[in-house]
Write an enzyme that holds these catalytic residues in place. Structure first.
Site, PDB file in Angstrom:
ATOM      1  N   SER A 124       0.809  -1.216   0.000  1.00 15.80           N
ATOM      2  CA  SER A 124       0.000   0.000   0.000  1.00 15.80           C
ATOM      3  C   SER A 124       0.845   1.270   0.000  1.00 15.80           C
ATOM      4  O   SER A 124       1.650   1.475  -0.890  1.00 15.80           O
ATOM      5  CB  SER A 124      -0.963  -0.031   1.179  1.00 15.80           C
ATOM      6  OG  SER A 124      -1.888   1.022   1.086  1.00 15.80           O
ATOM      7  N   HIS A 125       0.701   2.071   1.024  1.00 15.07           N
ATOM      8  CA  HIS A 125       1.361   3.389   1.079  1.00 15.07           C
ATOM      9  C   HIS A 125       2.724   3.329   1.756  1.00 15.07           C
ATOM     10  O   HIS A 125       3.370   4.356   1.917  1.00 15.07           O
ATOM     11  CB  HIS A 125       0.453   4.349   1.844  1.00 15.07           C
ATOM     12  CG  HIS A 125      -0.034   3.733   3.121  1.00 15.07           C
ATOM     13  ND1 HIS A 125      -1.020   2.765   3.148  1.00 15.07           N
ATOM     14  CD2 HIS A 125       0.369   3.889   4.386  1.00 15.07           C
ATOM     15  CE1 HIS A 125      -1.211   2.371   4.386  1.00 15.07           C
ATOM     16  NE2 HIS A 125      -0.387   3.030   5.162  1.00 15.07           N
ATOM     17  N   ASP A 288      -2.191   6.657  -3.502  1.00 17.41           N
ATOM     18  CA  ASP A 288      -1.105   5.994  -2.761  1.00 17.41           C
ATOM     19  C   ASP A 288      -0.391   4.936  -3.605  1.00 17.41           C
ATOM     20  O   ASP A 288      -0.656   4.790  -4.808  1.00 17.41           O
ATOM     21  CB  ASP A 288      -1.630   5.387  -1.451  1.00 17.41           C
ATOM     22  CG  ASP A 288      -2.435   4.127  -1.680  1.00 17.41           C
ATOM     23  OD1 ASP A 288      -3.034   3.999  -2.767  1.00 17.41           O
ATOM     24  OD2 ASP A 288      -2.469   3.261  -0.781  1.00 17.41           O
ATOM     25  N   ASP A 290      -0.508   1.714  -4.096  1.00 22.17           N
ATOM     26  CA  ASP A 290      -1.241   0.727  -4.892  1.00 22.17           C
ATOM     27  C   ASP A 290      -2.543   1.273  -5.454  1.00 22.17           C
ATOM     28  O   ASP A 290      -3.346   0.524  -6.018  1.00 22.17           O
ATOM     29  CB  ASP A 290      -1.505  -0.540  -4.064  1.00 22.17           C
ATOM     30  CG  ASP A 290      -2.367  -0.266  -2.860  1.00 22.17           C
ATOM     31  OD1 ASP A 290      -2.312   0.859  -2.316  1.00 22.17           O
ATOM     32  OD2 ASP A 290      -3.120  -1.178  -2.446  1.00 22.17           O
ATOM     33  N   ASP A 292      -5.316   2.656  -4.066  1.00 22.11           N
ATOM     34  CA  ASP A 292      -6.653   2.572  -3.468  1.00 22.11           C
ATOM     35  C   ASP A 292      -7.011   3.770  -2.587  1.00 22.11           C
ATOM     36  O   ASP A 292      -8.172   3.978  -2.277  1.00 22.11           O
ATOM     37  CB  ASP A 292      -6.876   1.237  -2.735  1.00 22.11           C
ATOM     38  CG  ASP A 292      -5.866   0.989  -1.631  1.00 22.11           C
ATOM     39  OD1 ASP A 292      -4.963   1.826  -1.437  1.00 22.11           O
ATOM     40  OD2 ASP A 292      -5.989  -0.059  -0.966  1.00 22.11           O
ATOM     41  N   ARG A 293      -6.004   4.569  -2.191  1.00 22.99           N
ATOM     42  CA  ARG A 293      -6.321   5.752  -1.382  1.00 22.99           C
ATOM     43  C   ARG A 293      -6.308   7.014  -2.239  1.00 22.99           C
ATOM     44  O   ARG A 293      -5.650   7.051  -3.291  1.00 22.99           O
ATOM     45  CB  ARG A 293      -5.290   5.937  -0.266  1.00 22.99           C
ATOM     46  CG  ARG A 293      -5.325   4.847   0.764  1.00 22.99           C
ATOM     47  CD  ARG A 293      -4.364   5.175   1.903  1.00 22.99           C
ATOM     48  NE  ARG A 293      -4.470   4.153   2.935  1.00 22.99           N
ATOM     49  CZ  ARG A 293      -4.006   4.278   4.167  1.00 22.99           C
ATOM     50  NH1 ARG A 293      -3.375   5.389   4.524  1.00 22.99           N
ATOM     51  NH2 ARG A 293      -4.170   3.313   5.044  1.00 22.99           N
ATOM     52  N   LYS A 387     -11.162  -0.243  -2.039  1.00 23.78           N
ATOM     53  CA  LYS A 387     -11.310   1.195  -2.173  1.00 23.78           C
ATOM     54  C   LYS A 387     -10.586   1.620  -3.449  1.00 23.78           C
ATOM     55  O   LYS A 387      -9.731   0.893  -3.951  1.00 23.78           O
ATOM     56  CB  LYS A 387     -10.807   1.923  -0.943  1.00 23.78           C
ATOM     57  CG  LYS A 387      -9.418   1.583  -0.508  1.00 23.78           C
ATOM     58  CD  LYS A 387      -9.182   2.072   0.932  1.00 23.78           C
ATOM     59  CE  LYS A 387      -7.868   1.559   1.471  1.00 23.78           C
ATOM     60  NZ  LYS A 387      -7.896   1.321   2.905  1.00 23.78           N
TER      61      LYS A 387
HETATM   62  C1  G1P Z   1      -5.249   1.874   8.623  1.00 24.26           C
HETATM   63  C2  G1P Z   1      -6.437   2.804   8.475  1.00 24.26           C
HETATM   64  C3  G1P Z   1      -7.659   2.019   8.062  1.00 24.26           C
HETATM   65  C4  G1P Z   1      -7.368   1.248   6.766  1.00 24.26           C
HETATM   66  C5  G1P Z   1      -6.103   0.404   6.945  1.00 24.26           C
HETATM   67  C6  G1P Z   1      -5.702  -0.270   5.642  1.00 24.26           C
HETATM   68  O1  G1P Z   1      -5.512   0.905   9.607  1.00 24.26           O
HETATM   69  O2  G1P Z   1      -6.688   3.506   9.684  1.00 24.26           O
HETATM   70  O3  G1P Z   1      -8.746   2.879   7.895  1.00 24.26           O
HETATM   71  O4  G1P Z   1      -8.435   0.419   6.423  1.00 24.26           O
HETATM   72  O5  G1P Z   1      -5.023   1.231   7.387  1.00 24.26           O
HETATM   73  O6  G1P Z   1      -5.448   0.664   4.623  1.00 24.26           O
HETATM   74  P1  G1P Z   1      -5.018   1.013  11.143  1.00 24.26           P
HETATM   75  O7  G1P Z   1      -3.525   1.201  11.115  1.00 24.26           O
HETATM   76  O8  G1P Z   1      -5.697   2.225  11.727  1.00 24.26           O
HETATM   77  O9  G1P Z   1      -5.464  -0.263  11.803  1.00 24.26           O
HETATM   78 ZN    ZN Z   2      -3.235   1.403  -0.489  1.00 21.56          ZN
END
Ligand code: G1P
Ligand code: ZN
Length: 554
Positions: A124-125, A288, A290, A292-293, A387
């Protein structure tokens, strides 16, 4: 003829490679995420992939989708997965060209091709590169992340696995479109963007957006050297006619150019500087690693993800794909209640789910919700089961094209109609786990005594540890975060991150409601000032964490 080779691991290896995968990470939400050197250990990835296959039933001869966000180790991992999929009996693999598929595009390709499932490679990010993070997750046939019963089966299997099957063959050329044969399995290298672009075209009014761009509307889309570059260039520049150079940082790099591809005000500072600078464009967006954000900006104006969800819901009928209205909406518990007010006015259901995208999947599959979102820069709809960053950008552009107003005017008008939910999240990162747990335990012990109590100018309405019963399958998720709600609709929420990699991360979510438009211009930290003090008083944050301020404020 190529032989299937079965590798036996010796006991030492089984231990070092098979028992590591999940224990220090909540299984389920985002698959397996580790630093690249961990994945590069001998047999580590192979073991995990075999554990995925061993946990599935009925995939013989079926189609698997494979792709990732292009980060370091993406290509090597894909070659391993292709050879293992062939040895394990898949009939066909669809892989994005160059190994590239954004997470929402992977979801789209799985659904469109009625694939058995997919393997998505991403962290992801999180930063990438040889010392950065890598990740792998399995998505099921609906295009969404595997549910807990599947991820738990995979996890269990990693503890007992003794070997894996792989075809000993040359690497597949991933850079040209076309078909290759791996044993009895066909590999199709597909255009990473085409299916996704077609889906977007079926949802949004591309003609209208084209007209917007043909007028003097200017925008800047920051792909942060991550996966959305090719998607944004094809859709926004080529198909919609935005001028060349609209997409910045649009070539995916294995280390994301050394950056942190997380679209928020802190990490997407290049975009923020442009949108807050001289001669700023009308619209800005970032996505981000990948894809999705998303983050949405107007000229010198930031749209919180919670407000963004509410605005999309309120304006959904302006978009062809949602012109028939919304079945319902959903938001994660810590996301502000802005969308709740829209749902109420529209007369549709609004679901409050625990943090994490997987809870939305059931609601969408059951036709209960159309739009959903999280405060953490995630928005989406039932068009896929992830997302979707670029989708959110196109949704905004469609609204802007129809309404012919600025981003700021649209949001301000929204606040005038529904009131403003001031919102902020304070993260205390990498605190000692014991301290974080003590803080949450202390709060739990206090909950029953809070309702009715006056804290400063606020009176506690309710205080609980959020529990969710899935309306579709009846499953119950307890202890999803401490909520303290006040009689005027304001809220404080405390929860520990499930994705942090170092120690514990405490997230404090603050929200206050203001109906008076004359008071819609206050700095959020100021508007939330008293709630911030109350949160510290109730939870003893400074004392227990030993920190005098949060690490990140969004
Ligand atoms: C975080 C975000 C949450 C998201 C997740 C995956 O999780 O707060 O909304 O779904 O990353 O992208 P957290 O670290 O708060 O458990
Ligand atoms: Zn992501």
């Amino acid at each position: 003829m190529l032989d299937r080779v079965k590798f036996k691991l010796n006991c030492m290896n089984i231990h070092s490679v098979s028992t590591q995968p999940f224990p220090d990470q909540k299984p389920g939400t985002s698959g397996l995420r580790k630093r690249v050197p961990v994945f590069q250990q001998r047999n580590y990835l192979e073991n995990f992939v075999q554990s995925i296959f061993d946990s599935l039933e009925g995939y013989q001869g079926q189609t698997l989708v494979v792709g990732g966000d292009g980060r370091y180790y993406n290509r090597q991992a894909i070659q391993i997965i292709l050879k293992m999929a062939a040895a394990n009996g898949f009939g066909r693999v669809l892989v994005g060209r160059g190994g590239i598929l954004s997470t929402p595009a992977a979801s789209c390709v799985i659904r469109k091709n009625k694939a058995f499932g997919g393997i998505v490679l991403s962290a992801s990010h999180n930063p990438g590169g040889p010392e950065g993070d890598f990740g792998i997750k399995y998505n099921i046939g609906n295009g969404g992340p595997a549910p807990e019963k599947v991820t738990e089966a995979i996890f269990d299997r990693t503890k007992t696995i003794e070997g894996y099957q792989i075809l000993e063959v040359e690497d597949v050329d991933l850079d040209g479109l076309g078909t290759a044969q791996l044993g009895e399995m066909t590999v199709e290298v597909i255009d990473s963007v085409a299916d996704y672009a077609e889906l977007m075209e079926s949802i949004f009014d591309f003609d209208r957006i084209r007209q917007l761009f043909a007028a003097d509307f200017r925008l800047c889309v920051d792909s942060m050297h991550a996966v959305t570059g090719p998607y944004a260039k094809t859709i926004i520049e080529e198909k919609l006619g935005a001028s060349a150079g609209t997409v910045i940082n649009g070539t995916p790099l294995e280390d994301f150019g050394g950056g942190h591809p997380d679209p928020n005000l802190v990490y997407a500072h290049e975009l923020v500087d442009i949108l807050y600078g001289e001669n700023a464009p009308d619209f800005g967006a970032a996505s981000d690693g990948d894809g999705d954000r998303n983050m949405i900006l107007g000229r010198r104006f930031f749209v919180t993800p919670s407000d963004s969800l509410a605005v999309l819901a309120a304006n959904a009928k302006l978009v062809p794909g949602y012109s028939g209205g919304l079945a319902g909406v959903a938001r994660s518990m810590p996301t502000s209640a802005a969308v709740d007010r829209v749902a109420e006015k529209l007369g549709i259901d609004c679901y409050e789910t625990p943090t994490g995208w997987k809870f939305f999947g059931n609601l969408m599959d059951a036709g209960k919700v159309t739009l959903c979102g999280e405060e953490s820069f995630g928005t989406g709809s039932d068009h896929v089961r992830e997302k979707d960053g670029l989708w959110a950008v196109l949704f905004w552009l469609n609204i802007l094209a129809v309404r012919q107003q600025s981003v700021e005017d649209i949001v301000r008008e929204h606040w005038k109609t529904y009131g403003r939910n001031y919102y902020s999240r304070h993260d205390y990162e990498a605190i000692e786990s014991d301290r974080a747990n003590t803080l949450i335990e202390n709060l739990r012990a206090k909950l029953a005594s809070l309702p009715g109590r006056k804290l400063g100018n606020y009176t506690v309405d309710y205080a609980d540890d959020f529990s969710y019963t899935d309306p579709v399958d009846g499953s119950v998720s307890n202890k999803q975060g401490i909520r303290i709600g006040f009689t005027d609709g304001s809220r404080i929420v405390f929860r520990l991150s499930g994705t942090g990699t170092q120690g514990a991360t405490l997230r404090l979510y603050l929200e206050s409601y203001e109906s008076d438009p004359a008071k819609h211009d206050i700095d959020p930290q100021e508007a939330l000032g008293e709630l911030i003090e109350i949160a510290d008083e109730v939870a003893q944050i400074q004392m227990l964490t030993g920190r005098d301020k949060p690490t990140v404020i969004t």
